[in-house]
Design a protein around this motif. Sequence first.
Motif, short mmCIF file in Angstrom:
data_model
loop_
_atom_site.label_atom_id
_atom_site.label_comp_id
_atom_site.label_asym_id
_atom_site.label_seq_id
_atom_site.Cartn_x
_atom_site.Cartn_y
_atom_site.Cartn_z
N LYS A 30 0.83 -1.21 0.00
CA LYS A 30 0.00 0.00 0.00
C LYS A 30 0.86 1.26 0.00
O LYS A 30 0.53 2.26 -0.64
N ALA A 31 2.00 1.22 0.68
CA ALA A 31 2.93 2.35 0.66
C ALA A 31 3.50 2.52 -0.75
O ALA A 31 3.60 3.64 -1.25
N GLN A 52 -5.74 13.37 3.01
CA GLN A 52 -5.67 11.91 3.12
C GLN A 52 -6.99 11.27 2.75
O GLN A 52 -7.02 10.16 2.22
N LYS A 53 -8.08 11.97 2.95
CA LYS A 53 -9.39 11.46 2.55
C LYS A 53 -9.46 11.27 1.04
O LYS A 53 -9.95 10.26 0.55
N VAL A 54 -8.96 12.26 0.30
CA VAL A 54 -8.97 12.15 -1.17
C VAL A 54 -8.03 11.04 -1.62
O VAL A 54 -8.36 10.27 -2.53
N VAL A 61 -9.14 2.79 -0.43
CA VAL A 61 -8.78 2.25 0.88
C VAL A 61 -9.28 3.21 1.96
O VAL A 61 -9.87 4.24 1.66
N THR A 62 -9.02 2.89 3.21
CA THR A 62 -9.43 3.76 4.32
C THR A 62 -8.35 4.82 4.59
O THR A 62 -7.19 4.66 4.16
N ILE A 66 -3.99 4.97 4.51
CA ILE A 66 -3.19 6.07 3.97
C ILE A 66 -2.22 6.57 5.03
O ILE A 66 -1.03 6.79 4.76
N LYS A 67 -2.70 6.76 6.26
CA LYS A 67 -1.83 7.24 7.34
C LYS A 67 -0.66 6.29 7.57
O LYS A 67 0.48 6.73 7.75
#
Length: 196
Positions: A30-31, A52-54, A61-62, A66-67
């Motif tokens: 994912k990274a 991060q939402k976009v 994904v959630t 992303i975080k």
Amino acid sequence: MSDMKPKGTWVQTERKAHEAWAVLIGTKPKAAQLMHLLVANMDKSGAVVVSQKVLAEMMGVTTMTIKRAVKVLKDENWLDVSRVGSERGGVNAYLVNRRVAWADKRENQRFAAFDARIILSAAEQDQETLEGGKPPLRQLPQLGETQLPTGDGIDPPSQPSLEGLEPDLPAIVRDPDGNEWEVNQETGEMQRRIGG
């Protein structure tokens, strides 16, 4: 998603970065996926501003994913992250490591100042703006546009016009007695119109 990418641009990468990217795909997919997304959307200075939402919407994904991916990329020096705005309402500016990928001449990489490509989703924008409910922004005439006189206008200036900036449209005003007045081109003051 493809319509958000800058058109007519390219990116370059180091061979060593590709080797490291291959390892990242195997260990933290994912990274690695996020890194590809950021590189695909960065501007020529290697920057992109996006929430991060976009990013979560773009990757499907959630935001927690992303975080975690951002933390990996930051910790392993793939990118630098700067917050724009507050912790709750801000977004991040992601600056891709120039030794990984770049989209400008190699000699321009020594400069620290950068512009950024900003990505917003429809949910982050004012709905009234999206739906066209707001009146259009005020526009000033552009150089070369023709002046069109309409309405009563405003009183002429009380001082002479600047040389070369004299009024190009004569203003003729009729007083209650029927006399016609116009602007004196030399003084900028109102004078009685002759022959009117």
